[in-house]
Design an enzyme around this catalytic site. Sequence first.
Site, mmCIF file in Angstrom:
data_model
loop_
_atom_site.group_PDB
_atom_site.id
_atom_site.type_symbol
_atom_site.label_atom_id
_atom_site.label_comp_id
_atom_site.label_asym_id
_atom_site.label_seq_id
_atom_site.Cartn_x
_atom_site.Cartn_y
_atom_site.Cartn_z
ATOM 1 C CE LYS A 183 -3.615 -2.452 -0.385
ATOM 2 N NZ LYS A 183 -4.469 -3.103 0.571
HETATM 3 C C1 LIG Z 1 -5.568 -4.204 0.842
HETATM 4 C C2 LIG Z 1 -7.030 -4.007 0.857
HETATM 5 C C3 LIG Z 1 -7.827 -4.362 1.955
HETATM 6 C C4 LIG Z 1 -7.292 -5.147 3.108
HETATM 7 O O1 LIG Z 1 -6.240 -4.553 3.746
HETATM 8 P P1 LIG Z 1 -5.443 -5.409 4.859
HETATM 9 O O2 LIG Z 1 -4.683 -4.370 5.611
HETATM 10 O O3 LIG Z 1 -4.558 -6.346 4.089
HETATM 11 O O4 LIG Z 1 -6.432 -6.123 5.675
HETATM 12 C C5 LIG Z 1 -9.157 -4.034 1.954
HETATM 13 N N1 LIG Z 1 -9.716 -3.412 0.910
HETATM 14 C C6 LIG Z 1 -9.002 -3.074 -0.185
HETATM 15 C C7 LIG Z 1 -9.686 -2.344 -1.293
HETATM 16 C C8 LIG Z 1 -7.644 -3.377 -0.256
HETATM 17 O O5 LIG Z 1 -6.944 -3.072 -1.345
#
Ligand SMILES: *Cc1c(COP(=O)(O)O)cnc(C)c1O
Length: 387
Positions: free
Chosen positions: A189
């Site tokens: 991210k």
């Molecule tokens: C990455 C992601 C999540 C989940 O995030 P985590 O921190 O891995 O639980 C949820 N929604 C979207 C759109 C994502 O890209």
Amino acid sequence: MKNTHINPIPFSLPDIGSEEIAEVVDTLKSGWLTTGPKVKKFEENFVDFLGQNTHAISVNSATAGLHLALEALGIKEGDEVIVPSLTFTASAGVVRHMGAEVKLIDINPITLNMDYNTIKASISKKTKAIIVVHYAGLACDMDEILQLAKSFGIKVIEDAAHALSASYKGRAIGLLESDVTVFSFYANKTMTTGEGGMVVTQDPFIAKRIKVMRLHGIDRDAFDRFRSIKSSWYYEVISAGFKYNMTDIAASIGIHQLQKLPKFLEIRKKIASRYLSELSNLPIILPSDKNNNGVHAWHLFVIRLNQKSKISRDELIHYLSEKNIGTSVHYKPLHLQPYWRDRYKLTSDMFPETDKAYQAMISIPLYTLMTDEQQDYIISELHNAFK
Ligand SMILES: *Cc1c(COP(=O)(O)O)cnc(C)c1O
């Protein structure tokens, strides 16, 4: 720690520097590994980063944060929650954890976001919440969505996993009037803590409930109240809570990633704008530059083939992979995933735009450690692929 090799080019790469490493070492030596002073500092810094007084509650993933948000909003069996089909399964899975049902909806073909009309058409008497996903880091039309939700008495949760650094009409995502906003610090991210997430809300009652439920349903206020009278062992369990707290080890990474976030955003913007200009004459659809006077977080750079492309999406992925360029697809839509498809008897004709976008889309590398030479190489190979 710049990657000096052009090849191979990963799809994504975390940007971890000596500051993060030193802070983690400091924590490891401190004698306190789990939720403690580093988490507190990270949460305070996060509020400062957003730039307005609000509640920021760290968790061990965005998925956990979304689950806690639904719990705090009282979503339960019999309720329906609207979620776009073009998202990661976590956006919808948490709704089922509460025993509620998911109403998947189609996207807008230009922004790839859910929009006012599709949301409005899917509201029923059972609709209790909307989970808004700012796809790739581009904010949804939040004024319209929030107003629509308000008029129907529906809660709004922003799944801002792609949207840390993004803004909408000059306001940071996290500070809009939705009930809860959830950010992700997963490894790929816009900033990372390895695994982790942050829940942001302006509502003190929701914040309180989330704080209690993220750690076994233990009421910290009771802990503090009795601390002086009895001793520090004392606590009260007021609900069957979860184990969703962030560790000080993860927060140590987060403290420094957050400081670097403005710099990261500038690099992401620069990479994105180079792609936008240098890929503009290819037979592809580039990401929408519609930004509602806001900032695109550029978590993903998603291109779509068009009728003139001549090669298929999978052929392009294969070609780039032969050239050692990592790519991905975001996402195989939920209505095509066995669990969601079978549970709600979903077919492609119910999601024409999502289906069409999915068949044509590929996410190309976008990460802060990418060198100019690497981007040159990706751009030239994309040009070669269409020759
Ligand atoms: C990455 C992601 C999540 C989940 O995030 P985590 O921190 O891995 O639980 C949820 N929604 C979207 C759109 C994502 O890209």
